[in-house]
Write an enzyme that holds these catalytic residues in place. Structure first.
Site, PDB file in Angstrom:
ATOM      1  N   LEU A  14       3.351   1.831   8.982  1.00  0.00           N
ATOM      2  CA  LEU A  14       2.983   3.001   9.783  1.00  0.00           C
ATOM      3  C   LEU A  14       2.892   4.205   8.848  1.00  0.00           C
ATOM      4  CD1 LEU A  14       2.228   3.706  12.618  1.00  0.00           C
ATOM      5  CD2 LEU A  14       4.612   4.064  13.158  1.00  0.00           C
ATOM      6  N   HIS A  15       1.943   4.112   7.903  1.00  0.00           N
ATOM      7  CA  HIS A  15       1.723   5.144   6.903  1.00  0.00           C
ATOM      8  C   HIS A  15       0.244   5.507   6.855  1.00  0.00           C
ATOM      9  CE1 HIS A  15       5.782   4.766   5.339  1.00  0.00           C
ATOM     10  NE2 HIS A  15       5.638   3.467   5.478  1.00  0.00           N
ATOM     11  N   ALA A  16      -0.044   6.658   6.307  1.00  0.00           N
ATOM     12  CA  ALA A  16      -1.414   7.121   6.058  1.00  0.00           C
ATOM     13  C   ALA A  16      -2.295   7.008   7.294  1.00  0.00           C
ATOM     14  CB  ALA A  16      -2.009   6.410   4.865  1.00  0.00           C
TER      15      ALA A  16
END
Length: 85
Positions: A14-16
């Site tokens: 759950l990044h970028a």
């Protein structure tokens, strides 16, 4: 209150980009939405900094909570975002 436990399938966790899409979807919701790791402190799903600070990685479980009219629908949408590999 609606609750969903979801496995994050995105290779980036759950990044970028997945986090940005997640937050944009949550921000459009007319209800309060939180996200947490199991046993962790919930944070606002509408805050990109809070989401990134959770450091959610691929394969980890997150717990989504929402309260109010339309809670189930927004949780379904958010679960679909993190379930895309």
């Amino acid at each position: 209150m609606a609750v969903r436990k979801v496995i994050v399938e995105s290779s980036a966790g759950l990044h970028a980009r997945p986090a940005a899409t997640f937050v944009q979807t949550a921000a459009k919701a007319p209800v309060d939405v939180t996200v947490a790791k199991p046993g962790g402190t919930p944070v606002s799903a509408k805050s990109i900094l809070s989401i990134l600070a959770l450091d959610v990685r691929s394969g980890e479980v997150i717990v989504l909570n929402a309260d109010g009219d339309g809670a189930d629908q927004v949780l379904d949408e958010l679960a679909a975002i993190v379930s895309v590999p």
